[in-house]
Write a protein that holds these residues in place. Structure first.
Motif, mmCIF file in Angstrom:
data_model
loop_
_atom_site.group_PDB
_atom_site.id
_atom_site.type_symbol
_atom_site.label_atom_id
_atom_site.label_comp_id
_atom_site.label_asym_id
_atom_site.label_seq_id
_atom_site.Cartn_x
_atom_site.Cartn_y
_atom_site.Cartn_z
ATOM 1 N N VAL A 153 -9.224 -4.971 -2.614
ATOM 2 C CA VAL A 153 -8.029 -4.821 -3.444
ATOM 3 C C VAL A 153 -7.567 -6.227 -3.743
ATOM 4 O O VAL A 153 -7.382 -7.022 -2.819
ATOM 5 C CB VAL A 153 -6.911 -4.056 -2.708
ATOM 6 N N LEU A 209 -4.115 3.306 4.765
ATOM 7 C CA LEU A 209 -3.733 2.323 3.758
ATOM 8 C C LEU A 209 -3.566 3.016 2.424
ATOM 9 O O LEU A 209 -4.308 3.949 2.112
ATOM 10 C CB LEU A 209 -4.808 1.240 3.658
ATOM 11 N N VAL A 245 -3.118 2.397 -1.873
ATOM 12 C CA VAL A 245 -3.172 1.502 -3.024
ATOM 13 C C VAL A 245 -2.773 2.355 -4.212
ATOM 14 O O VAL A 245 -3.365 3.415 -4.434
ATOM 15 C CB VAL A 245 -4.591 0.941 -3.249
ATOM 16 N N LEU A 277 -15.384 5.314 6.103
ATOM 17 C CA LEU A 277 -14.200 4.955 5.333
ATOM 18 C C LEU A 277 -13.920 6.130 4.411
ATOM 19 O O LEU A 277 -14.767 6.487 3.592
ATOM 20 C CB LEU A 277 -14.462 3.699 4.495
ATOM 21 N N LEU A 336 -14.133 -2.028 1.041
ATOM 22 C CA LEU A 336 -13.265 -1.857 -0.124
ATOM 23 C C LEU A 336 -12.516 -3.156 -0.374
ATOM 24 O O LEU A 336 -12.137 -3.851 0.566
ATOM 25 C CB LEU A 336 -12.264 -0.727 0.134
ATOM 26 N N LEU A 383 -11.122 -1.255 -5.485
ATOM 27 C CA LEU A 383 -10.145 -0.218 -5.835
ATOM 28 C C LEU A 383 -9.238 -0.802 -6.901
ATOM 29 O O LEU A 383 -8.566 -1.794 -6.667
ATOM 30 C CB LEU A 383 -9.324 0.189 -4.620
ATOM 31 N N ARG A 420 -6.748 5.642 -12.162
ATOM 32 C CA ARG A 420 -6.544 6.117 -10.801
ATOM 33 C C ARG A 420 -5.060 6.084 -10.461
ATOM 34 O O ARG A 420 -4.390 5.066 -10.636
ATOM 35 C CB ARG A 420 -7.330 5.246 -9.823
ATOM 36 N N ALA A 421 -4.545 7.223 -10.004
ATOM 37 C CA ALA A 421 -3.118 7.319 -9.696
ATOM 38 C C ALA A 421 -2.822 6.695 -8.337
ATOM 39 O O ALA A 421 -1.858 5.966 -8.173
ATOM 40 C CB ALA A 421 -2.666 8.765 -9.716
ATOM 41 N N ARG A 422 -3.653 6.957 -7.348
ATOM 42 C CA ARG A 422 -3.351 6.502 -5.993
ATOM 43 C C ARG A 422 -4.600 6.645 -5.153
ATOM 44 O O ARG A 422 -5.363 7.600 -5.336
ATOM 45 C CB ARG A 422 -2.229 7.374 -5.402
ATOM 46 N N SER A 423 -4.830 5.712 -4.248
ATOM 47 C CA SER A 423 -5.899 5.846 -3.259
ATOM 48 C C SER A 423 -5.280 5.763 -1.879
ATOM 49 O O SER A 423 -4.413 4.920 -1.633
ATOM 50 C CB SER A 423 -6.931 4.721 -3.401
ATOM 51 N N VAL A 424 -5.722 6.644 -0.991
ATOM 52 C CA VAL A 424 -5.307 6.582 0.411
ATOM 53 C C VAL A 424 -6.573 6.371 1.233
ATOM 54 O O VAL A 424 -7.537 7.122 1.094
ATOM 55 C CB VAL A 424 -4.580 7.866 0.851
ATOM 56 N N ILE A 425 -6.563 5.338 2.073
ATOM 57 C CA ILE A 425 -7.761 4.923 2.798
ATOM 58 C C ILE A 425 -7.575 5.151 4.285
ATOM 59 O O ILE A 425 -6.599 4.678 4.869
ATOM 60 C CB ILE A 425 -8.033 3.418 2.558
ATOM 61 N N ALA A 426 -8.505 5.859 4.887
ATOM 62 C CA ALA A 426 -8.449 6.097 6.325
ATOM 63 C C ALA A 426 -9.834 5.857 6.917
ATOM 64 O O ALA A 426 -10.820 5.721 6.187
ATOM 65 C CB ALA A 426 -7.990 7.525 6.609
ATOM 66 N N ALA A 427 -9.915 5.788 8.225
ATOM 67 C CA ALA A 427 -11.201 5.640 8.908
ATOM 68 C C ALA A 427 -11.263 6.639 10.047
ATOM 69 O O ALA A 427 -10.260 6.897 10.721
ATOM 70 C CB ALA A 427 -11.372 4.223 9.449
#
Lengths: 255, 255
Positions: free
Chosen positions: A247, B245, B247, A217, A245, A93, A190-197
């Motif tokens: 970072v 999460l 980023v 993911l 992922l 990312l 990319r402005a923003r990534s939000v990661i969830a499961a």
């Protein structure tokens, strides 16, 4: 593994190993791996057993296995056996996140397929795209495979009328980056990534060719053009047995 | 919900609502939420039903509910009812990632508890810490709670002999940041985070107070001092119903 015909078994028992025979065996085993009949981490039967099952000489079988090793589908652990290789891709990312480039850096090439395209009201995509919920967007559903195995599905929303024709451009060029470039967006970040499961729904599990017990993911993100205007809002579902992922400071530093 | 005693019910039925009675009801409902008997997203019985169950006037019950709303445990959806609030924390991965600060920015305060500390061979921690596998490390197991609910457990490895005494410093100060500062590391930055998702083992599910079907977000990371020397390698298991999460460009830009 599929049963073999008597004809092909007899053919394979000739002195010189028939090239087509070992290729057919490699292809059958490859399909079993891609379709999950042979799961990642599974130990294959030993050469003698497989040679008997396919009705071929061990030398022929060994050719098929060497081909699968070269292609990265199986790995030999000396003194232990041959195993279906885990497919765990590092997906970075970063400011410029590009699926195809990402996988190329991991030594893999991805194929993308277009599952569907339709126009819709912006609705839930309005906020990340910074448009009115009553405006229209193009919804694109794509699926990515690596070594034949599905690794992720993405639903993207592109604001209309700006990106009318994007589905056709994607179908032609095969990547979002190339499709956006064809429509006048040479670069995006990319402005923003939000990661969830979470666990998948039945439809999601089907699309990913995974069981209902395989967590996803989920990466929700927005890409903006160089003027900071959102060009794509998207949600990618990665099968978590195939993708992790990353970072890192290189990405934090990237200009 | 626990049964109430006749005494306390009778007490609550006096004219002026007894402050202790609504506090006791709020406390019981709070415990039910923290312990998962009332799950995130669950709709509470309506006021009349709850008032009957607790044997109190509706006014008393409403005081308890208003308290839970203020504390963020439940939310009222008008025309629909009162629901247990989902606890989804945004956890920003950035150059300086600090659990306590992260949660403070999300408007939450975290409590940390020390589950265990022991010395061990570096083993699997050798590579991220860049030490010999035969060298020794201090292993620290900690657990973080927000609003009483467990949100994550972390296993950290700190190289020895440099960080002898870190367990005591953590117990005294309550955060890794303060413990490292007490041992001569005034600042540190995150070298890399790797994010994966999977289902928990029984022990992990127990530690997180979650069912075996609740996926984990696994974050493996290394922190380095300002000379670039690894000071901590760690693996945090977040309960994915409580944490997502993020980023973002602010974090990519951060110096």
């Amino acid at each position: 593994m599929n049963p073999i015909t008597e004809d092909s078994a007899a053919q394979a028992l000739t002195q010189a190993p028939a090239p087509r025979r070992w290729e057919a065996i490699a292809s059958e085993l490859r399909n079993d791996i891609v379709e999950g009949l042979l799961a990642p981490g599974a130990r294959l039967p030993n050469e003698t057993e497989l040679a008997q099952r396919f009705g071929v000489h061990r030398h022929t079988l060994r050719q098929a296995m060497q081909s699968l090793v070269r292609e990265g589908f199986v790995q030999v652990r000396h003194g232990s056996g041959t195993y279906v290789r885990e497919l765990v891709l590092d997906y970075a990312l970063r400011r410029r996140t590009r699926l195809t480039q990402n996988l190329a850096e991991a030594g893999e090439s991805a194929s993308r397929e277009l599952l569907g395209a339709e126009e819709a009201l912006a609705g839930e995509w309005a906020a990340p795209l910074r448009v009115s919920p009553r405006s229209r967007v193009l919804l694109l559903r794509t699926r990515a495979r690596v070594r034949g195995r599905v690794v992720g599905v993405t639903e993207s929303a592109f604001p209309l009328p700006r990106f009318a024709g994007l589905a056709e451009a994607f179908a032609q060029h095969g990547t979002v980056t190339a499709a956006l470039a064809a429509l006048g967006v040479p670069d995006y970040t990319r402005a923003r990534s939000v990661i969830a499961a979470r666990l998948p729904t039945q439809a999601e599990a089907d699309a990913l060719a995974r069981p209902l017990t395989q967590p996803l993911l989920v990466v929700n993100y927005t890409n903006c053009d160089l003027q900071g205007v959102p060009v794509q809002a998207a949600s990618t579902l990665f099968a978590a047995d195939a993708v992790q992922l990353t970072v890192g400071p290189d990405d934090w530093d990237a200009a």
